[in-house]
Design a protein around this motif. Structure first.
Motif: not given
Length: 449
Positions: A36-44, A70-77
């Motif tokens: 989920k987007s909140g689990e993207l750590p700006d890394g691996i 490569l993933l980028v968050a689209l929603y929320g904070a």
């Protein structure tokens, strides 16, 4: 050197994920990571909280993505947060998956997107849950350069960030050591090792001294006179000391209600109607932190003249939080007269010492450190909230040093903790400096002429 810029959408393919049906719990009993987007750590991306089945992916818009995506968050904070998959995984619809072409190195694009995060956030639309679309991501202009140049830029960024990571780790160790040192200071204080005890000094100087027990008797006489005049006097009960730490010579134990008048606060009630009421500031649980009073946001309440007179805080009042998370029970600090006519909410208890010789700061330091275990044991737990009663707070055991020793303890604790505070300020400033240096590294990597 001029650099060609092209839209990301011309250089990469993109897609989004989806959420399997929550009405079928077995969908979330699989082995495929669902990021989920909140689990993207700006890394691996190494850790995630949920796993789905092949069936869940087949019957939803969720897609299985290969390692290295490569993933980028689209929603929320979390808009603009980044991640690179360490293993095959699926994502939800709040994540955009990017597949660079052979012309773009994945790590180069990762660092570039990190540098451009402020731009991405600036494109977000919406209120409480701002969002960007895949279209916004695809419209981002990306520099095009030879792969060897991209690799050189990536290598230099990672070298500089590795150094900064090491600096952060060192600063975090300093923070942890400061916390341990502060705990050590307070532990030494209540075990009679921080300053010479009054008993030691009296023997050395060949004189008598007032013990903590004698001070307690004076406090109880004052308490008796005050409460008897109000018709509320009950003889206090001494605490059971079998499970309490051994005290230095000349100290004694007493329950908090033997030392201080305890008072609950005003109930916040929107239906309260009083034509004579006037607005006054009041302290909430959020204002009463562990070791300090936070006045960044002070709310007001309409209160009668009688309530204001009864609940008005005075310099030296010790405040204890009645409710909240279990580890925050009893949290508090001293009121030092920062606002006039300030009262307190019913979820904040007030303890007002009967005699000034009983140092309020010692009581609060004791409550904030060694008292935490007492409040957690005595707290009452509901579904989402823990609380302590006035009765449990009344029975809180407090050590009483001789008055002269209390003054020396407060002075020495404040001196040592002021050093801790100064170093802590420097550490936080350096942590902010490191983050600024990260932005500088990225800026120089991608925006130098």
């Amino acid at each position: 050197m001029s650099v060609e810029l092209r839209p990301l959408g011309e250089l990469c393919k993109t897609t989004s994920g989806g959420t399997p049906s929550r009405s079928k719990p077995h969908y979330f009993e699989g082995t495929i990571p669902w990021v989920k987007s909140g689990e993207l750590p700006d890394g691996i991306v190494i850790e995630n909280s949920e796993y789905v089945t092949d069936e869940a992916i087949s019957n939803s818009s969720a897609k299985l993505l290969p390692a290295g995506t490569l993933l980028v968050a689209l929603y929320g904070a979390t808009v603009g947060k980044l991640g690179i998959l360490s293993r095959p995984a699926a994502t939800n619809q709040a994540v955009c998956a990017i597949f660079p072409s052979e012309a773009i190195d994945t790590k180069f694009l990762f660092w570039y997107l990190l540098a451009k995060r402020p731009w991405l956030i600036g494109q977000a639309a919406g209120g409480a849950q701002p969002n960007i679309s895949q279209g916004v991501v695809r419209s981002l202009m990306v520099p095009v350069m030879p792969l060897v140049t991209q690799s050189e830029i990536v290598a230099e960024i990672e070298k500089q960030f590795s150094r900064l990571d090491e600096a952060v780790a060192n600063l975090q160790r300093v923070k942890a050591n400061l916390k341990r040192y502060k705990a050590s200071v307070l532990k030494d204080a209540v075990e009679g090792r921080l300053v010479p005890t009054e008993a030691e000094l009296a023997r050395r100087e060949g004189r008598t001294f007032e013990t903590g027990e004698q001070l307690l008797q004076r406090i109880l006489e004052t308490r008796r006179a005050i409460l008897a005049g109000k018709g509320k006097y009950k003889e206090p009960i001494a605490p059971v000391t079998s499970d309490l730490p051994n005290l230095p010579e000349g100290w004694t134990w007493a329950k908090l209600d033997s030392l201080a008048a305890l008072k609950g606060g005003i109930t916040v009630d929107s239906k309260r109607v009083d034509p004579g009421a006037q607005p006054v500031p009041y302290l909430r649980v959020a204002n009463v932190q562990r070791g300090y009073i936070d006045l960044a946001e002070v709310k007001h309440i309409n209160a009668s003249a009688a309530d204001i007179a009864e609940l008005r805080l005075e310099h030296g009042d010790v405040l204890f939080n009645e409710g909240g998370d279990r580890d925050k029970l009893g949290r508090g600090w001293i009121w030092e007269g920062q606002l006039s006519d300030c009262i307190h909410q019913n979820h904040v208890f007030r303890a007002r010492m009967y005699l000034p010789e009983m140092a309020p700061k010692l009581v609060s330091w004791w409550g904030n450190t060694f008292g935490k275990d007492y409040f957690q044991r005595m707290g009452k737990q509901t579904t989402n909230l823990a609380s302590i009663t006035m009765g449990k707070l009344s029975g809180f055991p407090v050590p009483i040093p001789p008055a002269a020793e209390q003054r020396r303890l407060v002075a020495e604790i404040e001196r040592l903790l002021s050093v801790v505070d100064r170093v802590s300020v420097e550490v936080e400033a350096n942590l902010r400096r490191v983050e600024a240096l990260r932005q500088s590294v990225l800026s120089r990597a991608f925006y130098s002429p």
